[in-house]
Scaffold this motif. Structure first.
Motif, mmCIF file in Angstrom:
data_model
loop_
_atom_site.group_PDB
_atom_site.id
_atom_site.type_symbol
_atom_site.label_atom_id
_atom_site.label_comp_id
_atom_site.label_asym_id
_atom_site.label_seq_id
_atom_site.Cartn_x
_atom_site.Cartn_y
_atom_site.Cartn_z
ATOM 1 N N ILE A 179 0.889 -1.191 0.170
ATOM 2 C CA ILE A 179 -0.043 -0.087 0.109
ATOM 3 C C ILE A 179 0.827 1.273 -0.014
ATOM 4 C CG2 ILE A 179 -1.340 1.504 1.293
ATOM 5 C CD1 ILE A 179 -2.788 -1.364 2.316
ATOM 6 N N LEU A 180 1.902 1.193 0.948
ATOM 7 C CA LEU A 180 2.721 2.299 0.862
ATOM 8 C C LEU A 180 3.483 2.619 -0.523
ATOM 9 C CD1 LEU A 180 4.494 2.013 4.570
ATOM 10 C CD2 LEU A 180 2.684 3.755 3.716
ATOM 11 N N ALA A 181 4.020 1.406 -1.024
ATOM 12 C CA ALA A 181 4.598 1.695 -2.256
ATOM 13 C C ALA A 181 3.740 2.168 -3.490
ATOM 14 C CB ALA A 181 5.275 0.416 -2.723
ATOM 15 N N TRP A 182 2.588 1.495 -3.740
ATOM 16 C CA TRP A 182 1.669 1.957 -4.632
ATOM 17 C C TRP A 182 1.190 3.438 -4.413
ATOM 18 C CZ3 TRP A 182 -0.451 -3.735 -4.996
ATOM 19 C CH2 TRP A 182 0.155 -4.092 -5.846
ATOM 20 N N ALA A 183 0.858 3.736 -3.112
ATOM 21 C CA ALA A 183 0.345 4.975 -2.906
ATOM 22 C C ALA A 183 1.376 6.275 -3.162
ATOM 23 C CB ALA A 183 -0.033 5.120 -1.126
ATOM 24 N N PHE A 184 2.735 5.794 -2.876
ATOM 25 C CA PHE A 184 3.634 6.800 -3.107
ATOM 26 C C PHE A 184 3.874 6.861 -4.556
ATOM 27 C CE2 PHE A 184 8.005 7.839 -4.046
ATOM 28 C CZ PHE A 184 8.301 9.102 -3.382
ATOM 29 N N ILE A 185 3.736 5.627 -5.238
ATOM 30 C CA ILE A 185 3.689 5.858 -6.858
ATOM 31 C C ILE A 185 2.548 6.615 -7.210
ATOM 32 C CG2 ILE A 185 3.467 4.598 -9.003
ATOM 33 C CD1 ILE A 185 5.102 2.115 -7.308
ATOM 34 N N GLY A 186 1.468 6.479 -6.880
ATOM 35 C CA GLY A 186 0.431 7.055 -7.098
ATOM 36 C C GLY A 186 0.341 8.775 -6.963
#
Length: 166
Positions: free
Chosen positions: A73-80
């Motif tokens: 979640i943290l990785a994909w949210a940061f990418i988003g």
């Protein structure tokens, strides 16, 4: 949030879930990152955070959940967030540049998700370095999925914005 936007998020989350499940047998090759990158680019960082969180939770209901889910979640949210900010700053960015960012995000995703090993052990660097080939698969997959999905998702998202923001 309006019903139409929630529906759009639900459709994109479903696309992420189905895409991840279809490609589950190819390690780290799945369209979730590409969908988050493209969607956030056109819809903004908050949209990307919501899409990232929902997609990670929903896909891990099928694939198994654990401490890594938080880091996904943290990785994909940061990418988003980064993709959404890029879309606001450079709205006419060419698809090839977005694809290059997608490749870089594949490695960034791997780095962030690998941090979950620090919860269990101190062997972060060994774990991370052993995972670099899988991060490379993710980066290559991101480029391929961005080139494949960008035209369709761009039309979908721009049509949505035109109908609901003008």
């Amino acid at each position: 949030m309006k019903t139409k936007k929630i529906t759009l998020l639900a459709v994109l989350m479903a696309l992420c879930v189905v895409g991840r499940l279809v490609f589950v047998y190819i390690p780290n090759v799945q369209p979730v990152s590409a969908i988050i990158i493209i969607s956030s680019f056109f819809m903004g960082p908050v949209f990307g955070i919501i899409l990232a969180t929902g997609s990670a939770i929903l896909t891990n209901l099928f694939l198994g959940t654990g401490i890594w889910t938080v880091f996904q979640i943290l990785a994909w949210a940061f990418i988003g967030i980064v993709s959404g900010l890029l879309g606001k700053a450079f709205p006419n960015m060419k698809i090839i540049v977005i694809a290059i960012f997608g490749a870089l995000f594949g490695y960034l995703y791997g780095l962030i998700v690998s941090l979950n090993i620090l919860v269990v052990t101190d062997y972060f660097w060994a774990y991370y370095l052993a995972g670099l080939p899988f991060d490379t698969y993710h980066a290559i997959g991101n480029v391929a999925f961005i080139l494949l999905l960008y035209p369709f998702l761009k039309k979908l998202l721009l049509d949505y914005k035109k109908q609901n923001y003008d």
